[in-house]
Write an enzyme that holds these catalytic residues in place. Structure first.
Site, mmCIF file in Angstrom:
data_model
loop_
_atom_site.group_PDB
_atom_site.id
_atom_site.type_symbol
_atom_site.label_atom_id
_atom_site.label_comp_id
_atom_site.label_asym_id
_atom_site.label_seq_id
_atom_site.Cartn_x
_atom_site.Cartn_y
_atom_site.Cartn_z
ATOM 1 N N HIS A 133 0.830 -1.213 0.000
ATOM 2 C CA HIS A 133 0.000 0.000 0.000
ATOM 3 C C HIS A 133 0.861 1.259 0.000
ATOM 4 C CE1 HIS A 133 -4.307 -1.429 1.053
ATOM 5 N NE2 HIS A 133 -3.648 -2.426 0.501
ATOM 6 N N VAL A 153 1.091 4.097 -3.805
ATOM 7 C CA VAL A 153 0.604 5.476 -3.673
ATOM 8 C C VAL A 153 1.805 6.419 -3.591
ATOM 9 C CG1 VAL A 153 -0.847 7.033 -2.342
ATOM 10 C CG2 VAL A 153 -1.382 4.592 -2.399
ATOM 11 N N GLY A 164 4.604 6.118 -4.890
ATOM 12 C CA GLY A 164 5.877 5.396 -4.763
ATOM 13 C C GLY A 164 6.149 5.016 -3.319
ATOM 14 N N PRO A 178 -5.706 -1.597 -5.892
ATOM 15 C CA PRO A 178 -6.742 -2.473 -6.447
ATOM 16 C C PRO A 178 -7.748 -2.926 -5.384
ATOM 17 C CG PRO A 178 -4.565 -3.539 -6.506
ATOM 18 C CD PRO A 178 -4.355 -2.186 -5.962
ATOM 19 N N HIS A 180 -0.880 -13.414 -0.858
ATOM 20 C CA HIS A 180 -2.112 -13.828 -0.174
ATOM 21 C C HIS A 180 -2.004 -15.268 0.338
ATOM 22 C CE1 HIS A 180 -4.769 -10.478 -2.172
ATOM 23 N NE2 HIS A 180 -3.893 -9.996 -1.312
ATOM 24 N N THR A 181 -0.880 -15.878 0.150
ATOM 25 C CA THR A 181 -0.580 -17.156 0.810
ATOM 26 C C THR A 181 -0.488 -16.974 2.324
ATOM 27 O OG1 THR A 181 0.993 -18.989 0.973
ATOM 28 C CG2 THR A 181 1.936 -16.846 0.509
ATOM 29 N N ASP A 204 -5.565 -17.967 2.166
ATOM 30 C CA ASP A 204 -5.123 -19.274 1.676
ATOM 31 C C ASP A 204 -5.777 -20.320 2.569
ATOM 32 O OD1 ASP A 204 -3.817 -21.669 1.262
ATOM 33 O OD2 ASP A 204 -1.809 -20.874 1.606
ATOM 34 N N ASP A 230 3.924 -20.267 1.386
ATOM 35 C CA ASP A 230 4.175 -21.403 0.501
ATOM 36 C C ASP A 230 3.388 -21.172 -0.786
ATOM 37 O OD1 ASP A 230 1.535 -21.785 1.216
ATOM 38 O OD2 ASP A 230 1.911 -23.546 2.457
HETATM 39 C C1 HEM Z 1 -5.017 -7.652 -7.184
HETATM 40 C C2 HEM Z 1 -4.462 -6.921 -6.253
HETATM 41 C C3 HEM Z 1 -4.852 -7.026 -4.803
HETATM 42 C C4 HEM Z 1 -6.083 -6.947 -4.235
HETATM 43 C C5 HEM Z 1 -7.416 -6.693 -4.912
HETATM 44 C C6 HEM Z 1 -5.898 -7.168 -2.820
HETATM 45 C C7 HEM Z 1 -6.911 -7.150 -1.886
HETATM 46 C C8 HEM Z 1 -6.768 -7.522 -0.568
HETATM 47 C C9 HEM Z 1 -7.845 -7.592 0.387
HETATM 48 C C10 HEM Z 1 -9.291 -7.218 0.104
HETATM 49 C C11 HEM Z 1 -7.337 -8.061 1.556
HETATM 50 C C12 HEM Z 1 -8.099 -8.296 2.852
HETATM 51 C C13 HEM Z 1 -8.143 -7.005 3.632
HETATM 52 C C14 HEM Z 1 -9.189 -6.990 4.720
HETATM 53 O O1 HEM Z 1 -10.168 -7.723 4.614
HETATM 54 O O2 HEM Z 1 -9.020 -6.225 5.687
HETATM 55 C C15 HEM Z 1 -5.938 -8.269 1.344
HETATM 56 C C16 HEM Z 1 -5.065 -8.748 2.290
HETATM 57 C C17 HEM Z 1 -3.706 -8.887 2.098
HETATM 58 N N1 HEM Z 1 -2.997 -8.468 0.995
HETATM 59 FE FE1 HEM Z 1 -3.788 -7.990 -0.796
HETATM 60 N N2 HEM Z 1 -4.575 -7.367 -2.577
HETATM 61 C C18 HEM Z 1 -3.896 -7.284 -3.746
HETATM 62 C C19 HEM Z 1 -2.531 -7.388 -3.930
HETATM 63 C C20 HEM Z 1 -1.629 -7.555 -2.907
HETATM 64 C C21 HEM Z 1 -0.200 -7.423 -3.043
HETATM 65 C C22 HEM Z 1 0.508 -7.041 -4.325
HETATM 66 C C23 HEM Z 1 0.335 -7.684 -1.819
HETATM 67 C C24 HEM Z 1 1.780 -7.671 -1.388
HETATM 68 C C25 HEM Z 1 2.802 -7.819 -2.183
HETATM 69 C C26 HEM Z 1 -0.764 -8.001 -0.923
HETATM 70 C C27 HEM Z 1 -0.628 -8.408 0.378
HETATM 71 C C28 HEM Z 1 -1.677 -8.732 1.212
HETATM 72 C C29 HEM Z 1 -1.519 -9.385 2.486
HETATM 73 C C30 HEM Z 1 -0.224 -9.906 3.086
HETATM 74 C C31 HEM Z 1 -2.802 -9.475 3.057
HETATM 75 C C32 HEM Z 1 -3.200 -10.055 4.432
HETATM 76 C C33 HEM Z 1 -3.216 -8.932 5.452
HETATM 77 C C34 HEM Z 1 -3.768 -9.339 6.816
HETATM 78 O O3 HEM Z 1 -3.652 -10.491 7.230
HETATM 79 O O4 HEM Z 1 -4.325 -8.453 7.469
HETATM 80 N N3 HEM Z 1 -1.938 -7.885 -1.609
HETATM 81 N N4 HEM Z 1 -5.605 -7.923 0.054
#
Ligand code: HEM
Ligand SMILES: *[C@@H]1O[C@H](CO)[C@@H](O)[C@H](O)[C@H]1NC(C)=O
Length: 338
Positions: free
Chosen positions: A76, A80, A82, A173, A203-204, A256, A264
């Protein structure tokens, strides 16, 4: 007992650091702020890597989800203006931060952990290490500590003096967006389709709130998105238990299905089975346009090494998005320097 162990773990690490620091401190050196390098802090804060690692080690042992919080904060941040620490800024009388942006409000966590690491780094090398760099290093350590790949983190970023809630709303996104939009958002940042699939592979680890997947599990989509094996009825039932049709917006489920605390490639297996929790995740395998991405998902499921390598490369590329406005080294990650 566990608390005591954690404390001794942190204290021992700190002692070791103090010894290293005593032997290696040298005066600061100016460098070109527009280029990241591996050696940026080698003279001015040689222990920064060790400090961040030991703090992250303690934090992830206490709660593996801390790894997910930090990885997501770095994402995040970089999307935004950079990678400039803008995501870390609090609202003040003269500045509107990004913490209330649509995808961040009530969702991003880990800010206190960043504060804690920053305090330790400031105690060792005051005014030297930017919050943006700290986050980039911490995100690498987070990945490694939950079982993911290692990579060298180029550093030399500066912290912004501004934030943009509007850019956060437009550029980050969302889980409702379709594959074409998601791809476009990554391309805009100089990241390829392969980078996107690999990076979303983070998201793993971590969790999603119910509000972000309710439509998917009650819309009937969930069981229809499988190409190979039938999506798990059991998984669907579990998700519905976490996420009722009404209320419980903040209840969480693993992104996951198999191993939300381990970095993983099981996340990609979920997608093969149609069991991706977020619609945006499943889009990469099951949507009309998924011919652009499904072969990459297949590859990462068959070849975890390929996923790890592309993820590491993608993180370096994402971390390379700079803010052309330059900036400062913030003393407190939540506020610009006065
Ligand atoms: C297609 C692009 C992406 C979308 C639409 C997206 C969307 C989301 C959403 C909706 C959540 C859950 C947030 C919540 O319910 O509070 C999430 C969690 C997460 N995202 Fe993404 N994400 C994207 C790409 C990425 C990228 C590029 C990364 C890191 C390199 C990332 C890392 C994470 C991580 C680690 C979580 C878990 C956070 C937690 O446990 O609180 N995401 N993401
Ligand atoms: C990082 O950005 C610089 C230009 O600012 C570029 O020369 C370099 O190749 C980029 N590195 C990566 C890994 O994308």
């Amino acid at each position: 007992m566990a608390r005591f162990d954690l404390l001794t773990c942190c204290l021992q690490a700190l002692l070791a650091l103090a010894l290293i620091a005593a032997g290696t401190f040298l005066p600061s050196q100016a460098q070109d702020p527009s280029r990241l390098s591996l050696s940026y802090y080698s003279k001015t804060c040689p222990t920064v890597q060790d400090i961040v690692r030991s703090e992250m080690d303690c934090a992830v042992k206490a709660n593996p989800r801390n790894a997910a919080f930090i990885i997501r904060l770095h994402f995040h941040d970089c999307f935004v203006q950079g990678c400039d620490g803008s995501v870390l800024l609090d609202d003040t009388a003269i500045l509107i931060g990004e913490k209330h942006a649509d995808q961040s409000a009530n969702s991003l966590q880990g800010f206190e952990l960043v504060d804690k690491i920053k305090e330790k780094v400031e105690a060792e090398c005051p005014g030297v290490v930017s919050c943006a760099d700290l986050l980039a290093i911490a995100a690498r350590d987070a990945t490694l500590l939950v079982g993911g790949p290692y990579w060298d983190v180029p550093v030399g970023r500066l912290d912004s003096k501004t934030a943009s809630v509007d850019l956060a709303n437009s550029d980050i996104p969302t889980p409702q967006q379709n594959l074409a939009t998601l791809i476009a958002k990554f391309l805009e940042k100089g990241l390829s389709v392969t980078d996107m699939v690999a990076l979303v592979g983070s998201h793993t680890v971590g969790m999603s709130r119910c509000v972000n997947f309710r439509d998917r599990i009650y819309g009937g989509d969930f069981l229809l998105t499988s190409k190979n094996e039938p999506a798990s009825q059991l998984h669907l039932a579990k998700l519905k238990e976490v996420c009722p049709a009404d209320g419980g917006d903040d209840n969480v489920a693993g992104l996951d299905y198999y191993s939300p605390s381990v970095f993983d490639n099981a996340f990609f297996e979920s997608l093969l089975q149609g069991s991706g929790v977020l619609n945006s995740d499943q889009e990469m395998y099951s949507s009309f346009l998924s011919f652009q991405t499904s072969h990459i998902v297949d590859k990462y499921w068959a070849d975890p090494e390929a996923f790890f390598k592309d993820f590491a490369d993608g993180m370096v590329k994402m971390g390379n998005i700079t803010n052309p406005e330059g900036g400062e080294v913030r003393k407190n990650c939540r506020f610009i320097n006065t």
